[in-house]
Design an enzyme around this catalytic site. Sequence first.
Site, mmCIF file in Angstrom:
data_model
loop_
_atom_site.group_PDB
_atom_site.id
_atom_site.type_symbol
_atom_site.label_atom_id
_atom_site.label_comp_id
_atom_site.label_asym_id
_atom_site.label_seq_id
_atom_site.Cartn_x
_atom_site.Cartn_y
_atom_site.Cartn_z
ATOM 1 C CD GLU A 137 3.210 -1.064 7.521
ATOM 2 O OE1 GLU A 137 3.364 -1.006 8.751
ATOM 3 O OE2 GLU A 137 3.342 -0.053 6.790
ATOM 4 C CG ASP A 193 -0.237 -0.155 2.525
ATOM 5 O OD1 ASP A 193 0.760 -0.891 2.589
ATOM 6 O OD2 ASP A 193 -0.666 0.479 3.508
HETATM 7 NI NI NI Z 1 6.580 1.180 5.305
#
Ligand code: NI
Length: 403
Positions: free
Chosen positions: A149, A91
């Site tokens: 994440e 991401d």
């Molecule tokens: Ni990172």
Amino acid sequence: MVSIPLTPHPVDTSRIRVDIQALQPDLVEWRRQLHQRPELGFREQITATFIAQKLQEWGIEHQTGIAQTGIVAVIKGNRPGPVLGIRADMDALPIQEENDVPYRSQHDGVMHACGHDGHVTIALGTARYLSQHRPDFAGTVKIIFQPAEEGPGGAKPMIEAGVLKNPDVDAIIGLHLWNNLPLGTIGIRSGALMAAVELFNCTILGKGGHGAIPQQTIDSIVVAAQIVTMLQTIVARNVDPLESAVVTVGKLNAGTAHNVIAATAQMSGTVRYFSPQFDGFFKQRLEQIISGVCQSHGAAYSLEYYSLYPPVINDERMANLVRSVAETVIESPLGVVPECQTMGGEDMSFFLQAVPGCYFFLGSANADKDLAYPHHHPRFNFDETALGMGVEMFVRCIEKYCR
Ligand code: NI
């Protein structure tokens, strides 16, 4: 004249690097394509399609749509052996890119400002290499492309979806490109590498009134100010000085005018620590302080407290394996930065709670090329030479572990 036989360069060693260096132009190309199309957590559709197309093209078995946009690729060696997981996050961040590069983000307000485009690329490069070198390793490599994440966290739902099962993953490794370290270095340690991430939102409920008639009010700003100061005593006075922890109040909002006493004050903050012994501890101390200060002023409060990610804890045996590989890739133990730690957090921690493993930092800053802005900065960018080094790290770890 006596001829001194040269020590033969191990065939294996040179072949790995030569083959990976041949991949470098592809790595740069993939990374730049990904960089132009950054996507926020759980919305990595274009990214997932890109990954799946490559895996398909290379004949690599894979499963898509895990925890929404996650992908798992499974690559088997030519004989039975252990199962090693490789994890890459996918991401981007809600940041407007300020780099003036031909491959700058085409998505307004979204940017790969943490290097996860590089992580996907390195994992793809590893998959590509392995698919062409199946005789060189035993067992199975599972490459886990993980969404979100940066939040709310894709590791946990992927584990819950069973990515570590069938075949069961024995150990896992992962890396983060790291601009806090120069290109040509690798940061690693056994034990805690990154901190636990917890956050809180608190509202102080006082009683508003005239700024000149405080006796009729309960001043939420005075209460909040004391709480902010008191919270600093948790680290200073309740935590062993040999341990590390942070309590930060990052947001404090209250009031509307110079002559009005604010009825409510809102504060938000984060807590970081390395040692799992502090699980639950900060939440308890925070609430004790908030409730005590509020009670002494006759104020009320509401508190939301979230434990987002546990600390990233590396297994000693896996850290030693990665460290010995790093010394080969960097070609000098001097480039391996010992005891590297940051109070930043990562949901790689959930994988490391489930199976032994090692997460490490791959130095990617190059100040000479103006590639040294910190992570999450609108001008973050890294030296793409690190891409090949990342692939080499993974490949050599796989060949060392999967035999
Ligand atoms: Ni990172």
